[in-house]
Scaffold this motif. Structure first.
Motif, PDB file in Angstrom:
ATOM      1  N   ALA A  25      32.291  48.207  68.322  1.00  0.00           N
ATOM      2  CA  ALA A  25      32.691  49.616  68.800  1.00  0.00           C
ATOM      3  C   ALA A  25      33.853  50.114  68.305  1.00  0.00           C
ATOM      4  CB  ALA A  25      32.133  49.677  70.264  1.00  0.00           C
ATOM      5  N   ARG A  26      34.613  49.486  68.423  1.00  0.00           N
ATOM      6  CA  ARG A  26      36.280  50.022  68.138  1.00  0.00           C
ATOM      7  C   ARG A  26      36.305  50.074  66.646  1.00  0.00           C
ATOM      8  NH1 ARG A  26      40.477  47.100  67.087  1.00  0.00           N
ATOM      9  NH2 ARG A  26      39.553  45.329  68.524  1.00  0.00           N
ATOM     10  N   LEU A  27      36.181  49.197  65.948  1.00  0.00           N
ATOM     11  CA  LEU A  27      36.085  49.060  64.477  1.00  0.00           C
ATOM     12  C   LEU A  27      35.231  50.224  63.825  1.00  0.00           C
ATOM     13  CD1 LEU A  27      36.204  45.513  63.405  1.00  0.00           C
ATOM     14  CD2 LEU A  27      38.115  47.088  63.720  1.00  0.00           C
ATOM     15  N   SER A  31      36.110  53.534  61.520  1.00  0.00           N
ATOM     16  CA  SER A  31      35.587  53.556  60.149  1.00  0.00           C
ATOM     17  C   SER A  31      34.752  54.800  60.222  1.00  0.00           C
ATOM     18  CB  SER A  31      34.838  52.259  60.069  1.00  0.00           C
ATOM     19  OG  SER A  31      33.839  52.453  58.867  1.00  0.00           O
ATOM     20  N   ASN A  32      33.795  55.032  61.143  1.00  0.00           N
ATOM     21  CA  ASN A  32      32.943  56.223  61.358  1.00  0.00           C
ATOM     22  C   ASN A  32      33.572  57.661  61.001  1.00  0.00           C
ATOM     23  OD1 ASN A  32      31.151  54.138  61.383  1.00  0.00           O
ATOM     24  ND2 ASN A  32      30.042  55.074  63.185  1.00  0.00           N
ATOM     25  N   GLY A  92      30.250  57.981  70.798  1.00  0.00           N
ATOM     26  CA  GLY A  92      30.161  57.415  72.325  1.00  0.00           C
ATOM     27  C   GLY A  92      29.882  56.081  72.220  1.00  0.00           C
ATOM     28  N   MET A  93      30.287  55.364  73.126  1.00  0.00           N
ATOM     29  CA  MET A  93      29.971  53.925  73.273  1.00  0.00           C
ATOM     30  C   MET A  93      29.457  53.619  74.784  1.00  0.00           C
ATOM     31  SD  MET A  93      29.766  50.649  72.428  1.00  0.00           S
ATOM     32  CE  MET A  93      29.519  49.587  73.443  1.00  0.00           C
ATOM     33  N   VAL A  94      28.591  53.052  75.069  1.00  0.00           N
ATOM     34  CA  VAL A  94      28.192  52.703  76.347  1.00  0.00           C
ATOM     35  C   VAL A  94      27.820  51.208  76.372  1.00  0.00           C
ATOM     36  CG1 VAL A  94      26.449  53.054  78.330  1.00  0.00           C
ATOM     37  CG2 VAL A  94      27.109  55.052  76.854  1.00  0.00           C
ATOM     38  N   TYR A  95      28.431  50.623  77.092  1.00  0.00           N
ATOM     39  CA  TYR A  95      28.190  49.057  77.221  1.00  0.00           C
ATOM     40  C   TYR A  95      27.641  48.629  78.516  1.00  0.00           C
ATOM     41  CZ  TYR A  95      28.242  43.947  77.529  1.00  0.00           C
ATOM     42  OH  TYR A  95      27.946  42.574  77.554  1.00  0.00           O
TER      43      TYR A  95
END
Ligand SMILES: Cc1cc2nc3c(=O)[nH]c(=O)nc-3n(C[C@H](O)[C@H](O)[C@H](O)COP(=O)(O)O)c2cc1C
Length: 139
Positions: A25-27, A31-32, A92-95
């Motif tokens: 997710a971080r990379l 990059s995005n 957004g990132m949901v884990y």
């Protein structure tokens, strides 16, 4: 100016740990961002659900790259279309690593879906099969 949106689900090939997922997710976020692509990556320990939004060429390029990644398989594209405005304005990132997600996770998912249009919402909740309703994640 219009944007392009792709939404897909996939399955983790093996065990993807929380820290491996955080690294992906971080990379991805860095990059995005560099090509003006935003969206969402959701992971529940087994399946990924990702939305990519941005300039068409950039979104397609990223999607093609993700397709080659052997950390996941069984990719199914749920949506692919031109949109007038971003439905997920920021990355957004949901884990979720438990069958009993915390209130903050639920809040985050609900907040992300709140910004999406009704048909995106329906696809996200329905086709992905990851969430029975907006507040009850099902693993
Ligand atoms: C579920 C999943 C989602 C990913 N999402 C992105 C993404 O949004 N953007 C991105 O650049 N890479 C993403 N990646 C990583 C890419 O598949 C790829 O490893 C990365 O872009 C580096 O590609 P390269 O080695 O060809 O430079 C994702 C990988 C997985 C497994």
């Amino acid at each position: 100016m219009s944007f392009y949106q792709i939404m897909y689900i996939s399955s983790a090939s093996g065990t993807v740990t929380p820290s491996q997922c955080a690294t992906i997710a971080r990379l991805a976020a860095a990059s995005n961002r560099s090509v003006d692509v935003t969206g969402l990556l959701l992971f529940n320990g087994k399946r990924f659900l990702q939305v990519l939004e941005g300039p068409k060429a950039a979104v397609e390029r990223i999607y093609d790259r993700i397709m080659q990644d052997d950390r996941h398989c069984a990719m199914v594209k749920l949506r692919e279309m031109t949109i007038e405005a971003r439905e997920f304005g920021e990355w957004g990132m949901v884990y979720d690593d438990s069958a009993n997600p915390t209130a903050s996770l639920k809040d985050k998912v609900v907040a992300l879906l709140d910004r999406a249009g009704p048909s995106t919402r329906a696809d996200f909740i329905g086709s992905a099969g990851m969430y029975r309703d907006q507040t009850q994640p099902v693993i």
